[in-house]
Design an enzyme around this catalytic site. Structure first.
Site, PDB file in Angstrom:
ATOM      1  N   GLU A   1      -9.041  39.207 -10.248  1.00  0.00           N
ATOM      2  CA  GLU A   1      -7.880  39.067  -9.366  1.00  0.00           C
ATOM      3  C   GLU A   1      -8.349  38.579  -8.005  1.00  0.00           C
ATOM      4  OE1 GLU A   1      -4.378  41.876  -7.389  1.00  0.00           O
ATOM      5  OE2 GLU A   1      -5.214  42.396  -9.347  1.00  0.00           O
TER       6      GLU A   1
ATOM      7  N   SER B   1      -8.130  45.597  -6.211  1.00  0.00           N
ATOM      8  CA  SER B   1      -8.468  45.565  -7.642  1.00  0.00           C
ATOM      9  C   SER B   1      -9.206  44.263  -7.935  1.00  0.00           C
ATOM     10  CB  SER B   1      -7.205  45.648  -8.495  1.00  0.00           C
ATOM     11  OG  SER B   1      -6.555  46.885  -8.283  1.00  0.00           O
TER      12      SER B   1
ATOM     13  N   ARG C   1       0.735  38.614 -11.154  1.00  0.00           N
ATOM     14  CA  ARG C   1      -0.265  38.219 -10.162  1.00  0.00           C
ATOM     15  C   ARG C   1      -0.458  36.705 -10.103  1.00  0.00           C
ATOM     16  NH1 ARG C   1       1.255  42.298  -9.847  1.00  0.00           N
ATOM     17  NH2 ARG C   1       0.227  44.334  -9.687  1.00  0.00           N
TER      18      ARG C   1
END
Length: 402
Positions: free
Chosen positions: A394, A280, A175
């Site tokens: 995130e 998320s 990520r």
């Protein structure tokens, strides 16, 4: 009032709130808003904001943002360019495909599955745009974007020129990427702030994505399936392949069951507030193997793989890093006492965990950013107190912090 000088880019007369531009549907107004329909207009808008010395927020689908209730005191620029260009498509070289930053991501995935372009089928249903995908190195169900990226063409706000990055230069990770890290000053050599006196560039990267070029293998079978839940649904083992159309259909079903698709009203016209989220909210923690004793024995443990495939001679998963293990943020949240649907004020809370998936913070229809932040902070602190693991957002936080 627009922060642009009068002789530069023309801002939109009607300025939407960030609630209108994000999937969480919270956030205050922007000081100025520009939609770019051409690459030149995109570059001009970004440059004008930098010249005026005002904050810049480049928005795609708004699916990974949480902006303060006070709004954003700078320029919001949205790339609305679309189109998918096939540069080449043959059995020897595979398919080389280019898309502008504003192109809807899932439309590209659907086209890839239809055309037999292998490698993004497990990324079906992810909201957002092509431009945001390499910044975050989007991933789901054992697949990451980094496995198919060839080149990313950007506008370098520091050097004021177009700059193209190869996959190796992008330094993809879980990520993250060089593009994302450039928000806080990392340059091409990976040294934070060195040679970059204008850093940090936050909340947008120094390198603003203009377009992305993909290199796909051709076929009807997917890339090796890298996620246990998806493999079980497909009736295959992890590492095996399945028909791409089946993978896409199964992933969309899994995401829908977790409230991880964009909202569309049901038959009764009522919204599904579980889908009013930013995806998320936290990343899954990656833990050095020597610290695993701090986790309960029944906590999930997943291999950490390299961001790019282990081999280039055929479809392949990334190489496993034996020094690291990934665990489930959703599992930690639930086992720290935060069940699906949890809210700080019970079932009438304006912000609650999704009733389908504990990793999503949701707006139940009347939430403000402060409500979402309070919930996320309680969850983060609860997991840290219970397991000694600090969850990392995130979702990109703008004007707020945990």
């Amino acid at each position: 009032m627009s922060p642009y000088p009068a002789d530069t880019v023309q801002a939109q007369a009607v300025v939407p709130s960030l609630a209108d531009l994000t999937t969480l549907r919270v956030g205050g107004p922007a000081a100025s808003y520009v939609e770019a329909e051409e690459e030149a207009a995109m570059i001009e808008a970004v440059t004008a904001a930098d010249d005026a010395g005002v904050p810049l927020l480049v928005v795609g689908g708004g699916s990974n943002l949480l902006v303060a209730d006070e709004g954003f005191g700078g320029v919001v620029v949205r790339d609305v360019r679309t189109g998918i260009t096939v540069e080449s498509d043959d059995s020897c070289g595979g398919a080389v495909v280019t898309a502008p930053a504003g192109q809807n991501w899932d439309e590209l995935v659907a086209r890839a599955v239809d055309e037999g372009w292998v490698g993004i089928e497990s990324l079906s249903g992810i909201p957002g745009t092509v431009g945001a995908a390499p910044v975050q190195n989007i991933g789901a169900y054992g697949q990451e974007l980094s496995g198919v990226v060839s080149l990313v063409r950007t506008w370098d706000r520091g050097d004021r020129r177009v700059r193209t990055f190869s996959v190796g230069e992008l330094r993809f990770g879980y990520r993250t990427s060089l593009l994302k890290r450039s928000m806080h000053g990392e340059g091409r050599e990976g040294i934070k702030g060195e040679g970059d006196p204008r850093a940090p560039w936050y909340p947008s990267p120094r390198y603003v994505v203009l377009s992305v070029q993909f290199q796909f293998r051709l076929g009807t079978l997917s890339a090796p399936v890298g996620y246990g839940e998806l493999a079980r649904r497909l009736g295959v083992e992890v590492g095996q392949r399945a028909p791409m159309k089946d993978v896409r259909e199964t992933v969309l079903g899994l995401r829908g069951g977790k409230g991880m698709l964009l909202d569309s009203p049901g038959f009764d016209g009522e919204p599904d507030h579980d889908r009013w989220n930013s995806g998320s909210f936290f990343t899954n923690p990656v833990i050095p193997v020597e610290h695993l004793e701090h986790l309960p024995e029944d906590a999930p443990r997943y291999p950490v793989r390299s961001a790019t495939p282990e081999t280039t001679t055929g479809p392949s998963l990334g190489a496993i890093d034996p020094t690291l293990v990934k665990t489930s943020a959703a599992w930690l949240i639930e086992h720290a006492g935060f069940a699906k649907g949890f809210g700080l004020a019970g079932e009438h809370s304006p912000a609650r965990l999704s009733t389908k998936h504990t990793l999503a913070m949701t707006n139940r229809g009347g939430a403000r950013t402060e409500d979402v932040i309070a919930l996320a902070r309680a969850v983060r602190d609860g997991v840290r107190d219970r397991f000694g693991v600090t969850l990392v957002p995130e979702t990109v936080l703008i004007g707020v912090s945990l």
